[in-house]
Design an enzyme around this catalytic site. Structure first.
Site, PDB file in Angstrom:
ATOM      1  N   SER A  79       0.802  -1.228   0.000  1.00  0.00           N
ATOM      2  CA  SER A  79       0.000   0.000   0.000  1.00  0.00           C
ATOM      3  C   SER A  79       0.832   1.273   0.000  1.00  0.00           C
ATOM      4  O   SER A  79       0.311   2.339  -0.301  1.00  0.00           O
ATOM      5  CB  SER A  79      -0.950   0.011   1.197  1.00  0.00           C
ATOM      6  N   ASP A 136      -7.884   6.201   4.685  1.00  0.00           N
ATOM      7  CA  ASP A 136      -7.939   5.038   5.579  1.00  0.00           C
ATOM      8  C   ASP A 136      -9.165   4.953   6.486  1.00  0.00           C
ATOM      9  O   ASP A 136      -9.190   4.121   7.388  1.00  0.00           O
ATOM     10  CB  ASP A 136      -6.694   5.026   6.479  1.00  0.00           C
ATOM     11  N   HIS A 162       1.232   4.354   6.757  1.00  0.00           N
ATOM     12  CA  HIS A 162       0.618   5.218   5.744  1.00  0.00           C
ATOM     13  C   HIS A 162       1.019   6.666   5.951  1.00  0.00           C
ATOM     14  O   HIS A 162       1.539   7.036   6.994  1.00  0.00           O
ATOM     15  CB  HIS A 162      -0.900   5.074   5.753  1.00  0.00           C
TER      16      HIS A 162
END
Length: 174
Positions: free
Chosen positions: A51, A116, A90
């Site tokens: 990701s 998210d 992230h």
């Protein structure tokens, strides 16, 4: 192998067991020392998914720092979702609050289409900096953490490696 074990005196066997315990306790103390120095419960994490590509690849080993609580947009953070044990790596895309009110963050993976909010705990729209963030990424080593991924995806491999390490420690003579 068993003949080598039986040929060791009780004193040598005890010395080998104590050497093994010393190695384990040293690793534990280093981990706890890093945790205290970085103010992070997990100062080193492994990227488990794609990701964050191209910034980080699956298997990259990340070093975290959690001393500065003023996280900026664009900073890469690692956080835990309430009720789940897997850390998520992230980038911060929005921040709210700060100063007098708690800093809240919205994150997104570089390789993901959406933010998210679907990953957060039920009813949670943002991450709270002080409680949800494990740390900010300050460095990395490419692909070194892939061993961890292999060990978690293939539990039998973990058993084999631990057994081999134990046998090597016992059979080693100084």
């Amino acid at each position: 192998m068993l003949s080598t074990l039986s040929s060791l005196s009780p004193r040598q066997t005890l010395a080998q067991i104590l050497n093994f315990a010393l190695v384990l306790s040293t690793a534990f103390m280093l981990w706890k020392g890093l945790s205290i120095a970085t103010d992070s419960p997990s100062p080193i994490v492994v990227v488990l998914s794609g990701s964050m590509e191209p910034a980080f690849q699956r298997g990259d080993l990340l070093f975290l720092w959690n001393r500065g609580l003023d996280t900026q947009i664009g900073e890469i953070v690692v956080y835990n979702v309430k009720g789940k044990d897997i850390p998520i790596v992230h980038r911060v895309v929005r921040r709210f609050g700060g100063a007098d009110e708690p800093l809240r963050l919205l994150t997104k993976g570089d390789n993901n289409v959406a933010d998210d909010t679907e990953l957060y705990a039920r009813g949670q729209d943002y991450l709270t900096r002080s409680t949800d963030i494990i740390g900010s990424v300050v460095g990395y080593v490419p692909f070194v953490g892939y061993v961890t991924i292999l060990l978690s995806e293939h539990p039998w491999l973990k058993t084999v490696l631990l057994g081999l390490m134990g046998v090597m420690v016992v059979l080693q003579r100084e």
